[in-house]
Design a protein around this motif. Structure first.
Motif, PDB file in Angstrom:
ATOM      1  N   GLY A  16       0.784  -1.239   0.000  1.00 35.99           N
ATOM      2  CA  GLY A  16       0.000   0.000   0.000  1.00 35.99           C
ATOM      3  C   GLY A  16       0.808   1.278   0.000  1.00 35.99           C
ATOM      4  O   GLY A  16       0.255   2.351   0.214  1.00 35.99           O
ATOM      5  N   SER A  17       2.114   1.170  -0.225  1.00 35.96           N
ATOM      6  CA  SER A  17       2.954   2.381  -0.229  1.00 35.96           C
ATOM      7  C   SER A  17       3.751   2.422  -1.522  1.00 35.96           C
ATOM      8  O   SER A  17       4.207   1.387  -2.007  1.00 35.96           O
ATOM      9  N   THR A  18       3.909   3.612  -2.081  1.00 32.89           N
ATOM     10  CA  THR A  18       4.678   3.748  -3.330  1.00 32.89           C
ATOM     11  C   THR A  18       5.875   4.674  -3.134  1.00 32.89           C
ATOM     12  O   THR A  18       6.586   4.976  -4.089  1.00 32.89           O
ATOM     13  N   ARG A  19       6.094   5.110  -1.918  1.00 34.10           N
ATOM     14  CA  ARG A  19       7.153   6.074  -1.591  1.00 34.10           C
ATOM     15  C   ARG A  19       8.540   5.479  -1.870  1.00 34.10           C
ATOM     16  O   ARG A  19       8.786   4.325  -1.507  1.00 34.10           O
ATOM     17  N   PRO A  20       9.468   6.266  -2.474  1.00 31.60           N
ATOM     18  CA  PRO A  20      10.840   5.749  -2.583  1.00 31.60           C
ATOM     19  C   PRO A  20      11.363   5.471  -1.172  1.00 31.60           C
ATOM     20  O   PRO A  20      11.144   6.275  -0.269  1.00 31.60           O
ATOM     21  N   ARG A  57      10.255   3.135   0.726  1.00 35.35           N
ATOM     22  CA  ARG A  57       9.128   2.632   1.538  1.00 35.35           C
ATOM     23  C   ARG A  57       9.510   1.386   2.346  1.00 35.35           C
ATOM     24  O   ARG A  57      10.266   0.534   1.870  1.00 35.35           O
ATOM     25  N   LYS A  58       8.911   1.285   3.541  1.00 33.21           N
ATOM     26  CA  LYS A  58       9.095   0.083   4.356  1.00 33.21           C
ATOM     27  C   LYS A  58       8.075  -0.989   3.957  1.00 33.21           C
ATOM     28  O   LYS A  58       8.242  -2.172   4.255  1.00 33.21           O
ATOM     29  N   GLY A  59       7.044  -0.565   3.289  1.00 32.42           N
ATOM     30  CA  GLY A  59       5.943  -1.464   2.947  1.00 32.42           C
ATOM     31  C   GLY A  59       6.351  -2.679   2.134  1.00 32.42           C
ATOM     32  O   GLY A  59       5.770  -3.761   2.277  1.00 32.42           O
ATOM     33  N   GLU A 117       0.808   4.130   7.830  1.00 30.93           N
ATOM     34  CA  GLU A 117      -0.107   5.138   8.393  1.00 30.93           C
ATOM     35  C   GLU A 117       0.444   6.507   8.058  1.00 30.93           C
ATOM     36  O   GLU A 117       1.556   6.860   8.464  1.00 30.93           O
ATOM     37  N   TYR A 118      -0.332   7.249   7.265  1.00 24.93           N
ATOM     38  CA  TYR A 118       0.034   8.628   6.934  1.00 24.93           C
ATOM     39  C   TYR A 118      -1.040   9.540   7.536  1.00 24.93           C
ATOM     40  O   TYR A 118      -2.216   9.455   7.139  1.00 24.93           O
ATOM     41  N   ASN A 119      -0.639  10.372   8.471  1.00 25.23           N
ATOM     42  CA  ASN A 119      -1.590  11.301   9.090  1.00 25.23           C
ATOM     43  C   ASN A 119      -2.878  10.611   9.547  1.00 25.23           C
ATOM     44  O   ASN A 119      -3.989  11.008   9.190  1.00 25.23           O
ATOM     45  N   HIS A 120      -2.699   9.541  10.288  1.00 28.58           N
ATOM     46  CA  HIS A 120      -3.795   8.780  10.907  1.00 28.58           C
ATOM     47  C   HIS A 120      -4.742   8.142   9.893  1.00 28.58           C
ATOM     48  O   HIS A 120      -5.903   7.869  10.213  1.00 28.58           O
ATOM     49  N   GLY A 123      -0.887  -3.484   9.331  1.00 25.14           N
ATOM     50  CA  GLY A 123      -0.552  -2.068   9.453  1.00 25.14           C
ATOM     51  C   GLY A 123       0.792  -1.908  10.131  1.00 25.14           C
ATOM     52  O   GLY A 123       1.225  -2.790  10.876  1.00 25.14           O
ATOM     53  N   TYR A 124       1.446  -0.798   9.853  1.00 27.48           N
ATOM     54  CA  TYR A 124       2.714  -0.518  10.541  1.00 27.48           C
ATOM     55  C   TYR A 124       2.838   0.986  10.754  1.00 27.48           C
ATOM     56  O   TYR A 124       2.328   1.786   9.956  1.00 27.48           O
ATOM     57  N   GLY A 125       3.493   1.327  11.868  1.00 25.04           N
ATOM     58  CA  GLY A 125       3.660   2.744  12.187  1.00 25.04           C
ATOM     59  C   GLY A 125       3.917   2.918  13.672  1.00 25.04           C
ATOM     60  O   GLY A 125       4.169   1.936  14.379  1.00 25.04           O
ATOM     61  N   GLY A 126       3.819   4.173  14.137  1.00 26.73           N
ATOM     62  CA  GLY A 126       4.087   4.491  15.530  1.00 26.73           C
ATOM     63  C   GLY A 126       3.154   3.759  16.484  1.00 26.73           C
ATOM     64  O   GLY A 126       3.561   3.331  17.558  1.00 26.73           O
ATOM     65  N   VAL A 127       1.881   3.622  16.088  1.00 28.97           N
ATOM     66  CA  VAL A 127       0.940   2.829  16.894  1.00 28.97           C
ATOM     67  C   VAL A 127       0.465   1.636  16.064  1.00 28.97           C
ATOM     68  O   VAL A 127      -0.713   1.319  15.987  1.00 28.97           O
TER      69      VAL A 127
HETATM   70  C1  LIG Z   1       3.181  11.701   5.041  1.00 23.20           C
HETATM   71  C2  LIG Z   1       3.498  10.866   6.242  1.00 23.20           C
HETATM   72  C3  LIG Z   1       2.647  10.891   7.323  1.00 23.20           C
HETATM   73  C4  LIG Z   1       2.870  10.073   8.428  1.00 23.20           C
HETATM   74  N1  LIG Z   1       1.968  10.035   9.431  1.00 23.20           N
HETATM   75  C5  LIG Z   1       2.093   9.119  10.407  1.00 23.20           C
HETATM   76  C6  LIG Z   1       1.054   8.944  11.355  1.00 23.20           C
HETATM   77  O1  LIG Z   1       0.041   9.605  11.341  1.00 23.20           O
HETATM   78  N2  LIG Z   1       1.204   7.989  12.292  1.00 23.20           N
HETATM   79  C7  LIG Z   1       2.306   7.179  12.337  1.00 23.20           C
HETATM   80  O2  LIG Z   1       2.367   6.311  13.190  1.00 23.20           O
HETATM   81  N3  LIG Z   1       3.314   7.320  11.441  1.00 23.20           N
HETATM   82  C8  LIG Z   1       3.225   8.261  10.481  1.00 23.20           C
HETATM   83  N4  LIG Z   1       4.220   8.404   9.538  1.00 23.20           N
HETATM   84  C9  LIG Z   1       5.431   7.557   9.662  1.00 23.20           C
HETATM   85  C10 LIG Z   1       5.241   6.273   8.866  1.00 23.20           C
HETATM   86  O3  LIG Z   1       4.546   5.328   9.634  1.00 23.20           O
HETATM   87  C11 LIG Z   1       6.587   5.698   8.439  1.00 23.20           C
HETATM   88  O4  LIG Z   1       7.269   6.708   7.713  1.00 23.20           O
HETATM   89  C12 LIG Z   1       6.424   4.470   7.545  1.00 23.20           C
HETATM   90  O5  LIG Z   1       7.697   3.997   7.224  1.00 23.20           O
HETATM   91  C13 LIG Z   1       5.649   4.791   6.267  1.00 23.20           C
HETATM   92  O6  LIG Z   1       5.488   3.635   5.462  1.00 23.20           O
HETATM   93  P1  LIG Z   1       6.289   3.459   4.085  1.00 23.20           P
HETATM   94  O7  LIG Z   1       7.749   3.554   4.447  1.00 23.20           O
HETATM   95  O8  LIG Z   1       5.948   2.084   3.602  1.00 23.20           O
HETATM   96  O9  LIG Z   1       5.853   4.547   3.160  1.00 23.20           O
HETATM   97  C14 LIG Z   1       4.028   9.233   8.453  1.00 23.20           C
HETATM   98  C15 LIG Z   1       4.883   9.223   7.340  1.00 23.20           C
HETATM   99  C16 LIG Z   1       4.628  10.008   6.252  1.00 23.20           C
HETATM  100  C17 LIG Z   1       5.538   9.932   5.057  1.00 23.20           C
END
Ligand SMILES: Cc1cc2nc3c(=O)[nH]c(=O)nc-3n(C[C@H](O)[C@H](O)[C@H](O)COP(=O)(O)O)c2cc1C
Length: 192
Positions: free
Chosen positions: A9-13, A15-17, A84-87, A113-117
């Motif tokens: 679900g991520s296309t970012r250069p 990306r961890k996805g 998770e981008y901006n919740h 899902g992956y992220g801070g929470v």
């Molecule tokens: C635009 C943006 C918004 C983000 N917002 C959150 C967020 O709301 N909560 C969170 O836990 N992490 C947030 N992060 C951190 C991401 O969880 C972390 O960068 C993750 O590696 C993103 O996945 P990706 O690397 O596959 O793109 C955000 C990252 C980006 C780039």
């Protein structure tokens, strides 16, 4: 054999996805109760939604939409691997989902899902979207924490217990995916 897509679900250069989805795919490959395919939305080069008609009409004009439609229609269920981008989920994944309608209907879905929470808010966001598309979302989900499943918040090193969580989620996706395939077959027979 039931077909399940594991969707990155991520296309970012950087990306961890991709690492997360590949890990889930390797775990899924140990199972014999379904066929799994890794689907990378990046490969479909989807622009921001550019179809003139709403997807519920099924009148696709662009080759990128037709290609994406054919791929997604070929599955009975999905595992969305979401950052998770901006919740919420990523804009790229939401856009890819928005391109189609009938292809998703009466299928099953699970989430990683992956992220801070652990991507919890992104998954909740996706569950709402899935409701509109008549996708049955399973209860079990995999939540990967930046604190405990990524070394230095960067290199993916999942805790061993997470493999079990993937299997529990897949058990549910496969059970519901099978039940919904039966439903779709009955509906198709009724329409003949
Ligand atoms: C635009 C943006 C918004 C983000 N917002 C959150 C967020 O709301 N909560 C969170 O836990 N992490 C947030 N992060 C951190 C991401 O969880 C972390 O960068 C993750 O590696 C993103 O996945 P990706 O690397 O596959 O793109 C955000 C990252 C980006 C780039």
């Amino acid at each position: 054999m039931l077909r399940i897509a594991i969707i990155i679900g991520s296309t970012r250069p950087g990306r961890k996805g991709e690492a997360v989805a590949k890990w889930a795919y390797e775990i899924a490959q140990k199972r014999s109760d379904a066929e799994f395919e890794l689907v990378d939305i990046e490969d479909f080069n989807l622009p921001l939604l550019d179809e003139p008609m709403p997807p519920i009409m099924g009148q696709y004009t662009h080759n990128h939409t037709k290609r994406w439609s054919e791929k997604i229609a070929s599955f009975d269920g999905y595992v969305f691997v979401t950052p998770e981008y901006n919740h919420a989920t990523s804009g790229a994944l939401k856009n890819a989902i928005d391109f189609l309608y009938a292809e998703w209907v009466n299928k099953a879905a699970g989430f990683i899902g992956y992220g801070g929470v652990s991507g919890a808010r992104a998954v909740e966001n996706l569950r709402l979207i899935m409701g509109e598309l008549q996708v049955a979302t399973v209860r079990a989900q995999v939540g990967l924490s930046m604190f405990t499943d990524f070394e230095n918040f960067s290199v993916f090193k999942p805790a061993p217990i997470q493999e079990k969580h993937v299997h529990v989620m897949l058990d549910q996706v496969i059970a519901w995916g099978g039940a919904l395939r039966t439903l779709r077959e009955k509906q198709a027979q009724g329409a003949e």
